[in-house]
Scaffold this active site. Structure first.
Site, PDB file in Angstrom:
ATOM      1  N   GLU A  61       0.818  -1.238   0.000  1.00 40.14           N
ATOM      2  CA  GLU A  61       0.000   0.000   0.000  1.00 40.14           C
ATOM      3  C   GLU A  61       0.842   1.275   0.000  1.00 40.14           C
ATOM      4  OE1 GLU A  61      -0.595   0.135   4.817  1.00 40.14           O
ATOM      5  OE2 GLU A  61      -1.772   1.373   3.463  1.00 40.14           O
ATOM      6  N   ASP A 116       1.528  -9.651   4.159  1.00 41.29           N
ATOM      7  CA  ASP A 116       0.341  -9.383   4.984  1.00 41.29           C
ATOM      8  C   ASP A 116      -0.977  -9.663   4.262  1.00 41.29           C
ATOM      9  OD1 ASP A 116       2.264  -8.430   6.726  1.00 41.29           O
ATOM     10  OD2 ASP A 116       1.893  -6.318   6.282  1.00 41.29           O
ATOM     11  N   ARG A 173       2.000 -27.602  27.841  1.00 41.79           N
ATOM     12  CA  ARG A 173       2.127 -26.147  27.923  1.00 41.79           C
ATOM     13  C   ARG A 173       1.132 -25.431  27.006  1.00 41.79           C
ATOM     14  NH1 ARG A 173       8.673 -26.006  27.454  1.00 41.79           N
ATOM     15  NH2 ARG A 173       9.126 -25.948  29.673  1.00 41.79           N
TER      16      ARG A 173
HETATM   17  O1  F6P Z   1       4.398  -5.464   5.774  1.00 42.00           O
HETATM   18  C1  F6P Z   1       5.216  -6.544   6.005  1.00 42.00           C
HETATM   19  C2  F6P Z   1       5.710  -6.541   7.427  1.00 42.00           C
HETATM   20  O2  F6P Z   1       6.559  -7.640   7.571  1.00 42.00           O
HETATM   21  C3  F6P Z   1       4.629  -6.504   8.498  1.00 42.00           C
HETATM   22  O3  F6P Z   1       4.025  -7.760   8.666  1.00 42.00           O
HETATM   23  C4  F6P Z   1       5.388  -5.979   9.670  1.00 42.00           C
HETATM   24  O4  F6P Z   1       4.560  -5.330  10.597  1.00 42.00           O
HETATM   25  C5  F6P Z   1       6.310  -4.999   9.032  1.00 42.00           C
HETATM   26  O5  F6P Z   1       6.457  -5.370   7.687  1.00 42.00           O
HETATM   27  C6  F6P Z   1       7.682  -4.914   9.653  1.00 42.00           C
HETATM   28  O6  F6P Z   1       8.365  -3.879   9.049  1.00 42.00           O
HETATM   29  P1  F6P Z   1       9.919  -3.554   9.161  1.00 42.00           P
HETATM   30  O7  F6P Z   1      10.616  -4.353   8.096  1.00 42.00           O
HETATM   31  O8  F6P Z   1       9.993  -2.106   8.873  1.00 42.00           O
HETATM   32  O9  F6P Z   1      10.349  -3.929  10.538  1.00 42.00           O
END
Ligand code: F6P
Length: 342
Positions: free
Chosen positions: A103, A127, A162
């Site tokens: 996005e 995602d 667990r």
């Molecule tokens: O959008 C992909 C993603 O891996 C998300 O699932 C996660 O919140 C984010 O990117 C992590 O981003 P960064 O690489 O900036 O830590």
């Protein structure tokens, strides 16, 4: 010679190289020269490029990450970046640019298109939260990594009696949690779309114990929130697109569950393992189809569009619609998952 540019932006994702390879192979076949722009929009600002030849895309199909590098640079954020990006677009002599991203990256692609630049997009993200496409490439790989992890956690959870809490990625959408939870037979799945009632979670676990199940698997999406409405953050700092850094909800859930039920509880945070490594066959095929479609849009001069999967067909959708809202989980699928809670 006609020239097309390609860039990859945002978090890296399995299948990026499949898209690059497909677009480059098709472009060269159609008589284009291909300029790879390094590190997402940052490369456009800095005029940092590499030539993409048949040789440079050879052997990259099974490779994770992106041969072009990536960044979370937002050219609409820092004073002067947009001007430089526009100048470089022209200087590079690009007839069009293929932006591969989620996005944020495609949001910029859309804005540039509105300002008169020839841009098309391909939908990337583990995602799976991009609108107007049934699936984004990368999601299947992340889903398989998470499912395998849940399978592995089952045996150790059962042996030690667990509760295992598994935190998966997905930002503000619960796709990875929901589908890996269904595929891995999780006992509870917690997603951003449904606020967490910790009392309910504990009751489900206790009920399992009364029917002789002395272990439970709880899958939680990093963006899930307690009913009270607070999100658990790793840090308050925002990135160039205004996103917070999520993470830590798994630990909070585990502490609460152990305190309230008395059962020994452990946490596993899958993190970047979900994003790294080789793409699944599905993502290689989808990435290839998206790459070809993106280049086809360039050939047809059908700019401002994104390649998208709808049913089993690859179609073109306006970038504007794709970035207009997030695609959160299908509640019909969540209701199926709920039947297996407990
Ligand atoms: O959008 C992909 C993603 O891996 C998300 O699932 C996660 O919140 C984010 O990117 C992590 O981003 P960064 O690489 O900036 O830590």
């Amino acid at each position: 010679m006609k020239k097309v540019g390609i860039l990859t932006g945002g978090g890296d994702c399995p299948g990026l190289n499949a898209v690059i390879r497909a677009a480059v192979r098709y472009a060269i076949q159609e008589g284009y020269e291909v300029t790879g722009i390094k590190n997402g929009w940052k490369g456009l600002v800095e005029n940092d490029t590499m030539e993409l030849s048949l040789q440079s895309v050879s052997d990259i199909l099974p490779k994770g990450g992106t041969i072009l590098g990536t960044s979370r640079t937002n050219i609409y954020k820092k004073e002067g970046d947009l001007k430089k990006a526009k100048e470089n677009f022209k200087k590079m002599g690009l007839e069009a640019l293929i932006a591969i991203g989620g996005e944020d990256t495609l949001g910029i692609a859309h804005k540039l298109y509105k300002e008169g630049f020839n841009v098309v997009g391909a939908p990337k993200t583990i995602d799976n939260d991009l609108n107007c496409t049934d699936v984004t490439f990368g999601f299947d790989t992340a889903l398989n990594v998470a499912t395998e992890a849940i399978d592995r956690l089952h045996t150790t959870a059962e042996s030690h009696h667990r509760i295992m809490v598994v935190e998966v990625m997905g930002r503000h959408a619960g796709w990875i949690a929901l589908e890996s939870g269904i595929a891995g037979g999780a006992d509870i799945i917690l997603i951003p779309e449904v606020p967490i009632d910790i009392e309910d979670v504990c009751n489900i676990i206790k009920k399992r114990h009364t029917r002789g199940k002395t272990f439970s698997i709880v899958v939680v999406a990093e963006g899930a929130q307690f009913k009270e409405g607070t999100m658990v953050l790793q840090e308050e700092k925002l990135d160039a697109f205004g996103h917070v850094r999520l993470g830590g909800i798994g630990q909070r859930i585990a502490e609460e569950v152990e305190k309230r039920t008395g059962y020994e509880t452990r946490v596993t945070v899958l993190g970047y393992v979900q994003r790294g490594g080789t793409p699944t066959a599905f993502d290689r095929v989808l990435g290839t189809r998206f790459g070809i479609k993106a280049m086809e849009l360039v050939l047809k001069k059908d700019f401002g569009k994104m390649a998208s999967l709808q049913g089993n067909k690859i179609v073109a959708v306006p970038l504007e619609a794709a970035v207009s809202e997030l695609k959160t989980v299908d509640m019909e699928l969540y209701n199926i998952a709920k039947i297996f809670f407990g």
